[in-house]
Design a protein around this motif. Structure first.
Motif, PDB file in Angstrom:
ATOM      1  N   CYS A   4     -64.953 -28.965  40.408  1.00 21.60           N
ATOM      2  CA  CYS A   4     -66.233 -29.663  40.240  1.00 21.60           C
ATOM      3  C   CYS A   4     -66.427 -30.700  41.341  1.00 21.60           C
ATOM      4  N   LEU A   5     -65.353 -31.402  41.698  1.00 22.74           N
ATOM      5  CA  LEU A   5     -65.435 -32.385  42.774  1.00 22.74           C
ATOM      6  C   LEU A   5     -65.756 -31.713  44.101  1.00 22.74           C
ATOM      7  N   CYS A   6     -65.144 -30.566  44.357  1.00 19.11           N
ATOM      8  CA  CYS A   6     -65.452 -29.818  45.589  1.00 19.11           C
ATOM      9  C   CYS A   6     -66.922 -29.419  45.618  1.00 19.11           C
ATOM     10  N   LEU A   7     -67.416 -28.936  44.494  1.00 21.05           N
ATOM     11  CA  LEU A   7     -68.810 -28.508  44.429  1.00 21.05           C
ATOM     12  C   LEU A   7     -69.747 -29.681  44.685  1.00 21.05           C
ATOM     13  N   ARG A   8     -69.406 -30.827  44.160  1.00 24.79           N
ATOM     14  CA  ARG A   8     -70.282 -31.995  44.299  1.00 24.79           C
ATOM     15  C   ARG A   8     -70.170 -32.682  45.649  1.00 24.79           C
ATOM     16  N   HIS A   9     -68.981 -32.701  46.248  1.00 23.70           N
ATOM     17  CA  HIS A   9     -68.769 -33.613  47.368  1.00 23.70           C
ATOM     18  C   HIS A   9     -68.311 -32.993  48.683  1.00 23.70           C
ATOM     19  N   ASP A  10     -67.884 -31.749  48.690  1.00 24.67           N
ATOM     20  CA  ASP A  10     -67.399 -31.187  49.950  1.00 24.67           C
ATOM     21  C   ASP A  10     -68.558 -31.031  50.930  1.00 24.67           C
ATOM     22  N   HIS A  11     -68.297 -31.290  52.195  1.00 25.90           N
ATOM     23  CA  HIS A  11     -69.343 -31.202  53.216  1.00 25.90           C
ATOM     24  C   HIS A  11     -69.562 -29.778  53.707  1.00 25.90           C
ATOM     25  N   GLY A  35     -72.575 -29.376  34.415  1.00 18.48           N
ATOM     26  CA  GLY A  35     -73.221 -30.492  35.101  1.00 18.48           C
ATOM     27  C   GLY A  35     -73.151 -30.346  36.611  1.00 18.48           C
ATOM     28  N   ALA A  36     -71.981 -29.978  37.118  1.00 19.78           N
ATOM     29  CA  ALA A  36     -71.808 -29.805  38.561  1.00 19.78           C
ATOM     30  C   ALA A  36     -72.671 -28.655  39.071  1.00 19.78           C
ATOM     31  N   LEU A  37     -72.736 -27.572  38.313  1.00 19.46           N
ATOM     32  CA  LEU A  37     -73.555 -26.423  38.724  1.00 19.46           C
ATOM     33  C   LEU A  37     -75.046 -26.755  38.695  1.00 19.46           C
ATOM     34  N   ALA A  38     -75.478 -27.461  37.656  1.00 19.02           N
ATOM     35  CA  ALA A  38     -76.894 -27.841  37.570  1.00 19.02           C
ATOM     36  C   ALA A  38     -77.272 -28.750  38.733  1.00 19.02           C
ATOM     37  N   GLU A  39     -76.386 -29.667  39.082  1.00 21.48           N
ATOM     38  CA  GLU A  39     -76.629 -30.552  40.225  1.00 21.48           C
ATOM     39  C   GLU A  39     -76.701 -29.747  41.521  1.00 21.48           C
ATOM     40  N   ALA A  40     -75.778 -28.822  41.707  1.00 21.31           N
ATOM     41  CA  ALA A  40     -75.748 -28.005  42.918  1.00 21.31           C
ATOM     42  C   ALA A  40     -76.983 -27.107  43.012  1.00 21.31           C
ATOM     43  N   ALA A  41     -77.490 -26.669  41.879  1.00 18.49           N
ATOM     44  CA  ALA A  41     -78.682 -25.815  41.872  1.00 18.49           C
ATOM     45  C   ALA A  41     -79.919 -26.560  42.351  1.00 18.49           C
ATOM     46  N   ARG A  42     -79.871 -27.885  42.299  1.00 14.25           N
ATOM     47  CA  ARG A  42     -81.017 -28.698  42.712  1.00 14.25           C
ATOM     48  C   ARG A  42     -80.877 -29.303  44.104  1.00 14.25           C
ATOM     49  N   THR A  43     -79.655 -29.563  44.556  1.00 14.59           N
ATOM     50  CA  THR A  43     -79.537 -30.448  45.703  1.00 14.59           C
ATOM     51  C   THR A  43     -78.874 -29.859  46.940  1.00 14.59           C
ATOM     52  N   ALA A  44     -78.218 -28.765  46.835  1.00 18.62           N
ATOM     53  CA  ALA A  44     -77.412 -28.258  47.955  1.00 18.62           C
ATOM     54  C   ALA A  44     -78.200 -27.278  48.824  1.00 18.62           C
ATOM     55  N   GLU A  45     -77.534 -26.743  49.835  1.00 16.29           N
ATOM     56  CA  GLU A  45     -78.125 -25.716  50.688  1.00 16.29           C
ATOM     57  C   GLU A  45     -78.481 -24.487  49.850  1.00 16.29           C
ATOM     58  N   LEU A  53     -76.913 -21.069  40.581  1.00 16.85           N
ATOM     59  CA  LEU A  53     -77.760 -20.418  39.571  1.00 16.85           C
ATOM     60  C   LEU A  53     -77.065 -19.206  38.960  1.00 16.85           C
ATOM     61  N   ARG A  54     -76.405 -18.416  39.784  1.00 15.05           N
ATOM     62  CA  ARG A  54     -75.666 -17.254  39.251  1.00 15.05           C
ATOM     63  C   ARG A  54     -74.590 -17.703  38.264  1.00 15.05           C
ATOM     64  N   SER A  55     -73.883 -18.753  38.636  1.00 16.97           N
ATOM     65  CA  SER A  55     -72.795 -19.227  37.783  1.00 16.97           C
ATOM     66  C   SER A  55     -73.320 -19.859  36.502  1.00 16.97           C
ATOM     67  N   LEU A  56     -74.429 -20.586  36.592  1.00 17.34           N
ATOM     68  CA  LEU A  56     -75.053 -21.124  35.376  1.00 17.34           C
ATOM     69  C   LEU A  56     -75.401 -19.987  34.422  1.00 17.34           C
ATOM     70  N   SER A  57     -75.910 -18.904  34.973  1.00 16.01           N
ATOM     71  CA  SER A  57     -76.263 -17.746  34.158  1.00 16.01           C
ATOM     72  C   SER A  57     -75.021 -17.106  33.540  1.00 16.01           C
ATOM     73  N   GLU A  58     -73.989 -16.919  34.364  1.00 14.18           N
ATOM     74  CA  GLU A  58     -72.745 -16.304  33.867  1.00 14.18           C
ATOM     75  C   GLU A  58     -72.140 -17.100  32.716  1.00 14.18           C
ATOM     76  N   LEU A  59     -72.189 -18.419  32.826  1.00 12.94           N
ATOM     77  CA  LEU A  59     -71.581 -19.263  31.804  1.00 12.94           C
ATOM     78  C   LEU A  59     -72.484 -19.495  30.606  1.00 12.94           C
ATOM     79  N   GLY A  60     -73.785 -19.283  30.771  1.00 14.53           N
ATOM     80  CA  GLY A  60     -74.714 -19.571  29.688  1.00 14.53           C
ATOM     81  C   GLY A  60     -74.817 -21.057  29.418  1.00 14.53           C
TER      82      GLY A  60
END
Length: 86
Positions: A4-11, A35-45, A53-60
């Protein structure tokens, strides 16, 4: 937790894409992962948003529908496609 930290903070976008994929493959939605996936779905490249989004779907994840709605408005066609498929 480290993923989760990598998803949120890695450059590096590729690291974040892989982190999102790993979280999606866990099979059990946790608050931290969702939470980390929802944040990444909004803010990352775009490539990160697609995988998030794929992972949010997979996890439900409970926040998935909101992320998919946001994704439908994205400038990237790939993100919009992932949102439709989610």
């Amino acid at each position: 937790a480290e993923v989760c930290l990598c998803l949120r903070h890695d450059h590096n976008a590729e690291v974040r894409v892989r982190a999102a994929a790993v979280l999606g493959s866990l099979g059990v939605p946790s608050d931290a992962a969702c939470g980390a996936l929802a944040e990444a779905a909004r803010t990352a490249e775009a490539v990160v948003r697609v995988e998030a989004l794929r992972s949010l779907s997979e996890l439900g994840c409970p926040g998935g529908p909101d992320a998919f709605t946001e994704g439908l408005k994205d400038a990237s066609a790939e993100v919009r496609r992932a949102a439709v498929l989610g």
